[in-house]
Scaffold this motif. Structure first.
Motif, PDB file in Angstrom:
ATOM      1  N   ASP A  56      -0.793  -2.655  -9.711  1.00 33.87           N
ATOM      2  CA  ASP A  56      -1.471  -3.512  -8.673  1.00 33.87           C
ATOM      3  C   ASP A  56      -0.509  -4.164  -7.983  1.00 33.87           C
ATOM      4  O   ASP A  56      -0.180  -4.445  -6.821  1.00 33.87           O
ATOM      5  CB  ASP A  56      -2.660  -4.156  -9.201  1.00 33.87           C
TER       6      ASP A  56
ATOM      7  N   HIS B 109       1.758  -1.809  -5.826  1.00 38.95           N
ATOM      8  CA  HIS B 109       1.018  -1.510  -4.547  1.00 38.95           C
ATOM      9  C   HIS B 109       1.068  -2.748  -3.559  1.00 38.95           C
ATOM     10  O   HIS B 109       0.980  -2.473  -2.416  1.00 38.95           O
ATOM     11  CB  HIS B 109      -0.007  -1.115  -4.841  1.00 38.95           C
ATOM     12  N   SER B 110       0.799  -3.761  -4.108  1.00 35.82           N
ATOM     13  CA  SER B 110       0.981  -4.982  -3.238  1.00 35.82           C
ATOM     14  C   SER B 110       2.258  -5.447  -2.918  1.00 35.82           C
ATOM     15  O   SER B 110       2.503  -6.573  -2.207  1.00 35.82           O
ATOM     16  CB  SER B 110       0.067  -6.251  -4.081  1.00 35.82           C
TER      17      SER B 110
END
Length: 59
Positions: free
Chosen positions: A36, A39-40
């Motif tokens: 996460d 992806h951020s």
């Protein structure tokens, strides 16, 4: 970064603390959190790959 502890410190730097009481579940959740972060765009690809490799070897 060489150990699961190092990955925990990386996650802690972003305010993420994972503890379920089950090591296997902890490693899985930490991997999800690392992905996460990647992806951020908080961490780069090299950091993500290294962290995921460490977590998968720790299980």
């Amino acid at each position: 970064m060489r150990t699961v502890y190092d990955v925990q410190q990386l996650l802690r730097a972003y305010g993420i603390i994972v503890y379920t009481g089950d090591r296997k579940d902890d490693l899985l959740l930490m991997e999800m959190e690392v992905l996460d972060l990647y992806h951020s765009k908080f961490i780069d690809g090299e950091t993500m790959k290294k962290a995921v490799m460490i977590l998968r070897m720790g299980s």
